[in-house]
Design a protein around this motif. Sequence first.
Motif, short mmCIF file in Angstrom:
data_model
loop_
_atom_site.label_atom_id
_atom_site.label_comp_id
_atom_site.label_asym_id
_atom_site.label_seq_id
_atom_site.Cartn_x
_atom_site.Cartn_y
_atom_site.Cartn_z
N CYS A 178 12.66 -53.38 17.37
CA CYS A 178 12.45 -51.93 17.30
C CYS A 178 11.28 -51.59 16.37
O CYS A 178 11.17 -52.12 15.27
CB CYS A 178 13.72 -51.25 16.80
SG CYS A 178 13.51 -49.48 16.57
N LEU A 179 10.44 -50.69 16.84
CA LEU A 179 9.24 -50.33 16.08
C LEU A 179 9.49 -49.19 15.10
O LEU A 179 8.61 -48.84 14.32
CB LEU A 179 8.13 -49.90 17.05
CG LEU A 179 7.77 -50.92 18.14
CD1 LEU A 179 6.82 -50.31 19.14
CD2 LEU A 179 7.15 -52.16 17.52
N PRO B 166 17.23 -46.11 16.60
CA PRO B 166 16.50 -46.82 15.53
C PRO B 166 17.38 -47.06 14.31
O PRO B 166 17.25 -48.09 13.66
CB PRO B 166 15.36 -45.87 15.18
CG PRO B 166 15.29 -44.88 16.27
CD PRO B 166 16.60 -44.84 16.97
N ILE C 119 17.96 -53.13 22.85
CA ILE C 119 18.88 -52.06 22.45
C ILE C 119 20.32 -52.42 22.84
O ILE C 119 21.24 -52.40 22.03
CB ILE C 119 18.46 -50.71 23.08
CG1 ILE C 119 17.01 -50.38 22.68
CG2 ILE C 119 19.42 -49.61 22.66
CD1 ILE C 119 16.45 -49.12 23.32
N CYS D 209 9.92 -45.87 15.76
CA CYS D 209 8.86 -44.91 16.13
C CYS D 209 8.98 -43.57 15.40
O CYS D 209 7.97 -42.87 15.27
CB CYS D 209 8.88 -44.67 17.63
SG CYS D 209 8.74 -46.17 18.57
N CYS E 145 13.33 -43.27 22.72
CA CYS E 145 14.53 -43.90 23.29
C CYS E 145 15.73 -42.97 23.21
O CYS E 145 16.56 -42.92 24.11
CB CYS E 145 14.84 -45.19 22.54
SG CYS E 145 14.85 -44.96 20.74
N CYS F 122 11.24 -46.68 25.87
CA CYS F 122 10.97 -47.44 24.65
C CYS F 122 9.47 -47.77 24.53
O CYS F 122 8.86 -48.29 25.47
CB CYS F 122 11.79 -48.73 24.66
SG CYS F 122 11.48 -49.72 23.20
N MET F 123 8.92 -47.50 23.37
CA MET F 123 7.48 -47.72 23.15
C MET F 123 7.14 -49.21 23.21
O MET F 123 6.03 -49.58 23.55
CB MET F 123 7.05 -47.15 21.80
CG MET F 123 7.18 -45.64 21.71
SD MET F 123 6.06 -44.75 22.82
CE MET F 123 4.57 -44.71 21.86
S1 SF4 Z 1 10.75 -49.17 19.63
FE1 SF4 Z 1 12.71 -48.56 18.69
S2 SF4 Z 1 12.43 -46.41 18.07
FE2 SF4 Z 1 10.73 -46.93 19.45
S3 SF4 Z 1 11.42 -46.26 21.44
FE3 SF4 Z 1 11.97 -48.44 21.30
S4 SF4 Z 1 14.05 -48.51 20.46
FE4 SF4 Z 1 13.24 -46.44 20.14
#
Ligand code: SF4
Length: 859
Positions: A733-734, A317, A369, A736, A306, A357-358
């Motif tokens: 949010c993961l 994040p 976000i 990542c 992201c 975003c994952m």
């Molecule tokens: S999950 Fe969170 S860290 Fe992963 S790409 Fe989406 S916003 Fe960014």
Amino acid sequence: PDGFVFNMSVGYDLEGIKSPKVDAYIEGMKDATKTEVWGECLAWAKENLDRFANVDEAFVESVSPRVSSSVTESTLHGCPPDEIERIATYLITEKGLNTYIKCNPTLLGYDYARTRLDSLGFDYIAFDDKHFREDLQWADAVPMFERLIKLTSERGLAFGVKLTNTFPVDVTRKELPSEEMYMSGRSLFPLTIHLAHRISEQFDGKLRISYSGGADAQNIKDIYGAGIWPITMATTVLKPGGYERFSQIAGILAGAERKDDVDVAAVAALDEAVADAHKYHKPVKPIPAHKIDAPLPLTSCFTSPCRNGCPIEQDIPAYLAAVDEGRLDDALAIIAERNALPFITGNLCPHPCGTKCMRAFYEPEGAAIRSSKLKAARGGIDALLAKIKSEGAKPVVGASDHKVAVIGGGPAGLACAFFLSRAGADVTILERKDTLGGVARHIIPAFRIADEDIDRDVELCLAFGAKAQTGVEAKSVAELKAEGYTDVVVACGAWAPGHVGLEYGDEIDVLEFLGAAKKGEDLSSLGTDVAIVGAGNTAMDAARVAKRLPGVKNVRIVYRRTKRYMPADEEELAEALSEGVELCELLAPKGVRDGVLTCEKMVLGEPDESGRRSPVATGETVEVPATAVICAVGEHIEGGVYEAAGVQTDRRGRPAGVATGVEGVWAAGDCRRGPARFVDAIADAQEVAKEMLGVDFSAYAAANVRSGHESDCYARKGDLRLGCPKCAKDSGCLGCATVCEACCDVCPNRANVSITVPGLAQHQVVHVDGMCNECGNCAVFCPWSGRPFKDKLTLFWSAEDMGNSENQGFLPQADGTFLVRLDGKTAAYDVDDAACGLPEEARLTIKAVRDSYSYLLAK
Ligand code: SF4
Ligand SMILES: Cc1cc2nc3c(=O)[nH]c(=O)nc-3n(C[C@H](O)[C@H](O)[C@H](O)COP(=O)(O)OP(=O)(O)OC[C@H]3O[C@@H](n4cnc5c(N)ncnc54)[C@H](O)[C@@H]3O)c2cc1C
Ligand code: SF4
Ligand code: SF4
């Protein structure tokens, strides 16, 4: 012992099923007592009781050798109906098995499948009627199922259908090196559930249905509640999060009532809900590329994609975690490090970060976000302003030598003032209008952003002591330099009207129109039918404003291409359409007279350099009612200030960069790029601050990796939002950069393994060559421009495997060393020797595999 149900699957033809090998398999599954493997397993389990919690000898003894009493018949496409029935009859009568037949979506007929997929936006999925003609037909299936139901009920067995097999479609965009591939997941659900609906109606809910076709955490409760079970999931577990999802799904189904018959009305309701469910529709516009434009690192690859999608590289994040933990003051401090306009962007940023975003792989909305940013802005602004007041600027060396004039108090000018004054420069904004805020203040309708939110950003941007003079039109750079300014930032936007180029009749400039509407001027002269020419976000705003004007009955957007190619964001387009704005595609306006806009009909031709298919004129004309035509085809940069200052510009009036090439003259925002976005204006302001004063924006970069929070990341991966993502309790949010492992989650063969490496902050991904069949799924989901199965450090099981591969990797040797190939060089290394010459991360990773994951080392 009761926790698992094993189901056999057989296919191909009856001869094969009767062969001694397959027969032994079937009989062994029915009763494993006499099989060698059963004895071996029991013995092993008893010898290893101490390795398990809650397992004792009695438990092992209680495991039933009757492994399976049911079978699914899964034949190839084109298998004749009588062969399908012969196999099922054999399995029921000779083998005494509860029997299911796997059916294809082709049972629905070509016309139905094509129409339904088209209606949901899957019109690009190509297939002809070949399989529909060759596969089992509805007319043959119904009497066959009736005969088989009778056969099983006479024997006290169950008969059912498994819906559905995957669906063969054409490879048209080189997705796979073959002519056909199998459709699954989101687009398969509408076909499978409709087939379930038809079958349940035909058999009045009495024919058992086993389900597979796009089931996931979001729909499984309804499928099961409709009396459809067992349910198989595949696509959802081959997405990031993978098997983590099962615990959520188990939680959803825990305690749910299991129905014996299929509930016909409930299946019908599920089928009918598809048309209105956002989840089953293909987005109108092509999904932007999600990959980061950088190669996949061999080691330590976890990243936050992201941030890469965000033009100002916000610490996403880090601030999402702060918002989720209720630390809104911290969150806003993190945001404001790189973003001078948290309120404007929190309301209006088209969030390009979201395209990377994952989470968007399994929830189109991705992590929340933008809305989290607005939440932080609203909750944290008072504390941030108080902190700025008490602590003051964060001066960088030499900044106080700069006296900066900023021409224009729009988003770009405000952001420049914020970053430059925070760094200790003396800044004055000159704005020709009576208030600050530029387009956000004077043009964008109040229903998209409230004045109070713009006020708060203005307050923040002036908090470090930047001054603002409104109602002052700056005439030239020279004049300002003469007043003692060392630097002038030109940030005056792009206000010169674009033109549709009508052959006759008048057009109204969109900024003039929106500005007048925002001031509440009388616009009744527009009449009843307003045509907006253009297809960007400005056109969407104009259409929505026009739609709200008293006296205006119809608003039509006239566009040369189709909505797929519109520059407007999907959500802006959706808002406009939902408010009743009409879209007239493939029309190029020629002229307006007596309430009629005459347009030439277009067709789509070959793609142009932007990848969009060009409109091609047909010579045919169409008339669109239009009492007013508003031109929203893109504004231009007014070049006067640049010209007078000697700044070179390109043919679109743009200087080379934020440093214009003339000493002490800078450019930012729309007057540097042409019409762009708020976040681009802030990116330019960052660049000005970096280049003019050497400001560093990375104060919070390290906070994006949250060591110690790995378990939160794992838990969230498996947690799909149920219901409305906007109302979700957290951002989703993961994290990542803390834990990615998407390649491990999605590998059907578990050929990518994430390991803990003492001495390294991140887990490391090791690719196990011998377990990979190169399906490529990991490459689809990896955020980097790379393929984990080719680019990650690879463990080989034999010299032959290593010789057949070009991957960088390692092979254990009999003498305890490892043969390692890196950067094209292969040599043996002693990984216990820190000076052995291997890069440290690779050495530690190989050592960790040997010390803690030795089960991976051999086949
Ligand atoms: S999950 Fe969170 S860290 Fe992963 S790409 Fe989406 S916003 Fe960014
Ligand atoms: C209708 C519309 C909707 C939009 N919606 C979005 C959206 O949803 N999301 C998004 O990200 N972007 C959106 N944008 C784009 C966004 O508004 C611009 O990218 C952004 O405003 C650029 O900021 P700027 O400061 O460069 O220019 P502006 O906002 O144009 O500000 C320039 C300022 O300079 C002043 N000025 C000009 N000349 C002088 C002078 N000689 N002396 C003193 N002052 C002067 C002007 O009065 C103005 O206040 C939209 C644009 C429009 C037109
Ligand atoms: S290419 Fe190999 S490693 Fe990647 S998902 Fe497929 S089997 Fe797994
Ligand atoms: S998908 Fe795998 S290889 Fe790619 S960044 Fe994530 S962990 Fe690394």
